[in-house]
Design a protein around this motif. Structure first.
Motif, PDB file in Angstrom:
ATOM      1  N   TRP A  83      15.820  -7.847  -5.249  1.00 40.44           N
ATOM      2  CA  TRP A  83      15.365  -7.811  -3.855  1.00 40.44           C
ATOM      3  C   TRP A  83      16.426  -7.519  -2.813  1.00 40.44           C
ATOM      4  O   TRP A  83      16.110  -7.521  -1.623  1.00 40.44           O
ATOM      5  CB  TRP A  83      14.706  -9.166  -3.490  1.00 40.44           C
ATOM      6  CG  TRP A  83      13.618  -9.569  -4.420  1.00 40.44           C
ATOM      7  CD1 TRP A  83      13.632 -10.654  -5.251  1.00 40.44           C
ATOM      8  CD2 TRP A  83      12.357  -8.921  -4.630  1.00 40.44           C
ATOM      9  NE1 TRP A  83      12.473 -10.705  -5.967  1.00 40.44           N
ATOM     10  CE2 TRP A  83      11.657  -9.656  -5.611  1.00 40.44           C
ATOM     11  CE3 TRP A  83      11.748  -7.783  -4.099  1.00 40.44           C
ATOM     12  CZ2 TRP A  83      10.403  -9.293  -6.077  1.00 40.44           C
ATOM     13  CZ3 TRP A  83      10.484  -7.420  -4.556  1.00 40.44           C
ATOM     14  CH2 TRP A  83       9.830  -8.174  -5.525  1.00 40.44           C
ATOM     15  N   ARG A 103       6.964 -13.581   0.379  1.00 43.60           N
ATOM     16  CA  ARG A 103       7.139 -14.276  -0.883  1.00 43.60           C
ATOM     17  C   ARG A 103       8.515 -14.905  -0.988  1.00 43.60           C
ATOM     18  O   ARG A 103       8.652 -15.990  -1.522  1.00 43.60           O
ATOM     19  CB  ARG A 103       6.907 -13.288  -2.007  1.00 43.60           C
ATOM     20  CG  ARG A 103       6.396 -13.960  -3.227  1.00 43.60           C
ATOM     21  CD  ARG A 103       5.910 -12.957  -4.191  1.00 43.60           C
ATOM     22  NE  ARG A 103       6.855 -11.888  -4.294  1.00 43.60           N
ATOM     23  CZ  ARG A 103       6.518 -10.603  -4.374  1.00 43.60           C
ATOM     24  NH1 ARG A 103       5.263 -10.255  -4.352  1.00 43.60           N
ATOM     25  NH2 ARG A 103       7.422  -9.675  -4.474  1.00 43.60           N
ATOM     26  N   MET A 138       8.532   2.940   2.916  1.00 44.33           N
ATOM     27  CA  MET A 138       8.695   2.894   1.464  1.00 44.33           C
ATOM     28  C   MET A 138       8.042   4.119   0.861  1.00 44.33           C
ATOM     29  O   MET A 138       6.887   4.417   1.171  1.00 44.33           O
ATOM     30  CB  MET A 138       8.059   1.644   0.865  1.00 44.33           C
ATOM     31  CG  MET A 138       8.303   1.526  -0.647  1.00 44.33           C
ATOM     32  SD  MET A 138       7.409   0.167  -1.422  1.00 44.33           S
ATOM     33  CE  MET A 138       8.326  -1.234  -0.813  1.00 44.33           C
TER      34      MET A 138
HETATM   35  C1  BGC Z   1       4.634  -2.189  -5.254  1.00 46.60           C
HETATM   36  C2  BGC Z   1       5.190  -2.313  -3.847  1.00 46.60           C
HETATM   37  C3  BGC Z   1       6.041  -3.554  -3.729  1.00 46.60           C
HETATM   38  C4  BGC Z   1       7.130  -3.510  -4.789  1.00 46.60           C
HETATM   39  C5  BGC Z   1       8.047  -4.714  -4.764  1.00 46.60           C
HETATM   40  C6  BGC Z   1       5.714  -2.328  -6.308  1.00 46.60           C
HETATM   41  O1  BGC Z   1       5.160  -2.416  -7.576  1.00 46.60           O
HETATM   42  O2  BGC Z   1       3.962  -0.966  -5.393  1.00 46.60           O
HETATM   43  O3  BGC Z   1       4.141  -2.340  -2.905  1.00 46.60           O
HETATM   44  O4  BGC Z   1       6.558  -3.667  -2.442  1.00 46.60           O
HETATM   45  O5  BGC Z   1       6.521  -3.441  -6.069  1.00 46.60           O
HETATM   46  O6  BGC Z   1       7.379  -5.839  -5.212  1.00 46.60           O
END
Ligand code: BGC
Length: 794
Positions: free
Chosen positions: A26, A49, A187
């Motif tokens: 992350w 989260r 993203m």
């Molecule tokens: C999802 C994203 C998410 C990322 C991080 C991916 O599998 O498509 O929407 O932000 O994982 O968890």
């Protein structure tokens, strides 16, 4: 501080590239030498989260994004963003991975619940409001997934073929709106568009997003979407996430050294990362952490999002004083699905179920529950306090039920590499004698002991199954064991992980007592309904139906829920059906029940909001952000299975109500539909090319809210000679041009000025072109409920 971009000159190539490459699941690495702290990202649109994705690290859980869109209230979306911005700061998160503005092209889309709407204007406005709210707290966002991730099948590899016009007028439009509103992040999607994977899609990421729209933020890859070192670097990507299988780091350093990637391009990416870091307080002045407690917003948002689809003879609101016995029916009535599956999941601090909400709101009333029909294919977790040990790391702690889930960081700062398995141990006292069923789900090899018996489970991690697949489509193995009522037994589940799987743990030990027959459940519910003043049936989907990572195969409610509704409605004419689903489901009994309330995935305060609306302390404020079909085959777009690795959007700009209009088919509930507890009289409409001014009066006896919807429709002959090709392409019959949420007391008149963006009148044909000619402007309660019209010639 001086321009953060100036710091680029102080960095070595290795340092620069390190700032573009995830250091773990992350985050990006810190560079204390220049005062840069580690930049932390976290999902997602309904809550925050945090880096642990762990039950002991809860987050506020708002209603699903479709619910937010059902409020049609940009200011409310902004408030939702502010709350999640604060929540991010409380949890040390700098960038919230959302909102999701892919379009609801087909109701079979697995992440439909996570997207706002089938309409680009509604999606874009709501997303802009949300992003503004989050960023007001000094927290970044990444509007996602650029672009064409409107279905899940083969999402990592599929090439989505979208015509230039559909891209501009429809699929890119919400992204463009968010960029115009000042969004700090985007993203990029897993899929490809028109032959290039999105992470390497220079024409869209570099040429359109950065050069044409002037986007000055960062483009982050979806998790493991970047696979090509040079292609992604040249294709407009700025940050490749996460550390796992990352194509950048040393490989990108070599690519620069070999001349395949110009260093100036790396500098531009680093400047963007530093700019973001300064914006979110990871560089220079540190932002203060925030406290978040006791917000009423999850409850308010939920009631404002509920769509009252049907209300025969004013069944709702119920009059509490007239009730003695209420039957609340359905497995989801006590185990509500409050959020959708996949990366959008958070662990809420609490969940108020529909049944609990009604019990609390109706003291003195007998509120009984009957399961009726249980659509959940997995057994619920054994609900007893459980001791968890992380094997190999020897870290032990308690959880409230026999279920754990961590993706990324582990509890107690445990090193995932050290963890070889986990053990769940609890003592369970059965209530009944007989064959009890236990169900194990998770990754790895399992051994279950119940009392003295060892029950074979074996491996639930077949060779060749990827991590994401295991997580998004888990397997369950069931065993039965004879137990004696009242005699406690020790239950021990030991899970051995495959090497390297320590940061992906999602294990549940489910349980079902003996003697549950489907027929018996139905009969019990019918009996409960017959003896009650009103029957409230909660039906909905499950995580195996609606989630990230796969698409739906049917729009029908799973299990025997349709039969349940029909039988309950036959036993009690005052049957209210509450639909707990994130996206459209078929309601074949829609004309046979007294009322239907669509509640989406309503977030942590589901039951409180439901009681507010059913008992009338709040109005159901929602209007449909997406069309609800009568029959599956009526849906204009159902194709979600790529052929030979590709899927073409042949319908061009005709999706959602634009497609229903074109086909001439009436849905069950039209776009914009939703009843309230008062009535509205639309008094006047004055339209110009830039705004619609609507005056309306609350003509009912209660305070109420209305969403004024403005549609425009081309009228008369189509003009000729528009665009460089001189031929006007087919346009939709009508489209949403603006909207506003208003509120008024009985008898009160309100006037709203609704801006109509220049795009209302434009089409894309190798550039934007305003289409002159005659138009009808409609002020409406819903797409199929026009109230006033005005004419306009451009
Ligand atoms: C999802 C994203 C998410 C990322 C991080 C991916 O599998 O498509 O929407 O932000 O994982 O968890």
């Amino acid at each position: 501080m001086t321009d953060p971009g100036d710091l680029v000159g102080l960095l070595s190539l290795e340092e620069k590239v390190s700032l573009l490459t995830g250091q773990d699941f992350w985050s990006l690495p810190a560079l204390p030498r220049i005062g840069l702290r580690s930049l932390v990202m976290s999902d997602g649109p309904v809550g925050v989260r945090g880096t642990g994705w762990a039950p002991e690290d809860p987050s506020v859980a708002l209603p699903s994004p479709t619910a937010l869109a059902a409020t049609w209230d940009v200011e409310l979306a902004r408030e939702a963003g502010r709350l999640l911005g604060l929540e991010s700061r409380r949890k040390g998160v700098h960038v919230l991975l959302g909102p999701t503005v892919n379009l609801q092209r087909t109701p079979l889309g697995g992440r439909h619940f996570e997207c706002y709407s089938e309409d680009p204007l509604l999606s874009g406005e709501l997303a802009a409001g949300f992003v503004t709210g989050v960023q007001e707290q000094g927290v970044g966002t990444t509007v996602k997934h650029l672009v064409g991730n409107d279905f899940e099948t083969e999402r990592m590899t599929v090439d989505v073929r979208i015509g230039e016009r559909a891209l501009r007028e429809v699929y890119l439009a919400p992204f463009e709106r968010v960029v115009a509103a000042g969004g700090w992040g985007v993203m990029s999607a897993y899929n490809g568009v028109n032959g290039l994977p999105m992470a390497s899609n220079g024409p869209l990421q570099q040429d359109v997003l950065k050069d044409e729209w002037g986007f000055d933020g960062v483009v982050v890859s979806d998790w493991r979407a970047a696979r090509d070192t040079v292609g992604a670097a040249l294709g407009g990507l700025d940050i490749a996430m996460p550390a796992l299988e990352n194509p950048w780091g040393p490989k990108l350093v070599s690519a620069v050294r070999s001349g395949a990637v110009p260093e100036e391009l790396i500098d531009d990416k680093v400047r963007r990362v530093l700019r973001l870091a300064a914006r979110v307080g990871a560089l220079g002045e540190e932002r203060p952490a925030a406290e978040v407690s006791g917000s009423e917003l999850p409850r308010e948002l939920a009631s404002r999002s509920f769509v009252l689809a049907r209300n025969e003879h004013f069944t709702l609101p119920l009059e509490p004083a007239a009730l003695t016995r209420v039957a609340v029916i359905g497995a989801l009535a006590t185990d509500a699905r409050v959020l959708g599956g996949g990366s959008a999941q958070v662990t809420p601090p609490h969940v108020v179920s529909p049944w609990e909400g009604l019990v609390r709101a109706l003291p003195g009333v007998d509120v009984v529950h009957a399961v009726g029909a249980d659509p959940r294919p997995f057994l619920p977790a054994l609900a007893v306090p459980t001791t968890v040990t992380l094997l190999g790391a020897d870290h032990t702690f308690e959880v409230p039920a026999a279920a754990v889930r961590w993706i990324g960081n582990l509890p107690g700062g445990t090193d995932p590499a050290a963890v070889t398995g986990i053990e769940l141990v609890t003592t369970f006292t059965p209530l009944e004698d007989g064959e009890h069923t236990f169900a194990v789900s998770g990754f790895g090899t399992f051994e279950l002991r119940v009392g003295d018996e060892t029950l074979p489970i074996g491996t639930l991690h077949p060779a060749g199954t990827g991590r994401a697949d295991l997580l998004l489509a888990p397997r369950e193995h069931r065993v039965t064991v004879a137990l004696t009522g009242g005699v406690p037994v020790e239950v021990k589940l030991r899970q051995t992980l495959q090497p390297g799987m320590g940061h992906t743990i999602a294990t549940t030990l489910g349980h079902q007592p003996p003697g549950v027959s489907a027929e018996g459940l139905l009969a019990e519910a019918v009996e409960a309904a017959r003896e009650a003043d009103v029957a409230i049936v909660v039906v909905g989907t499950t995580e195996q139906v609606e989630s990230e990572g796969f698409d739906r195969t049917s729009l029908s409610l799973p299990g025997r829920q349709d039969e349940l509704v029909v039988r309950v409605a036959a036993a009690n004419p005052r049957t209210v059906v509450v639909v707990n689903a994130g996206s459209p489901v078929l309601l074949p009994w829609a004309h046979d029940v007294a009322a239907i309330l669509l509640t989406w995935f309503p977030g942590q305060d589901a039951g409180l909001a439901l009681a507010d609306v059913l008992l009338g302390s709040e109005e159901p404020g929602g209007r449909l952000p997406t069309t609800w079909p009568r029959r599956e085959q009526d849906c204009p777009i159902l194709e979600v299975r790529p052929r030979d690795g590709g899927l073409s959007y042949d319908e061009d700009v005709f999706l959602g109500y634009r497609a229903w209009d074109r086909a001439g088919t009436a849905p069950l509930y039209a776009f914009g539909h939703g009843l309230g507890y008062t009535s509205w009289h639309y008094e006047s409409l004055v339209a110009t090319a830039t705004e619609a001014v609507v005056t309306l009066r609350n003509a009912g006896a209660r305070f109420g809210r209305e969403v004024v919807q403005v549609y425009v429709a081309p009228a008369g002959e189509a003009p000729v000679g528009v665009g460089p090709h001189g031929m006007l392409p087919e346009r939709p019959q009508r489209w949403l041009a603006g909207f506003a949420a208003v509120a008024a007391h009985p008898g009160e008149t309100v006037t709203v000025r609704i801006p109509l963006p220049a795009r209302t009148w434009q089409i894309w044909d190798a550039g934007w072109h305003t289409v002159p000619g005659a138009y009808t402007v409609v002020a409406a309660h819903a797409l199929d409920d026009p109230r006033l019209t005005a004419s306009l010639t451009l």
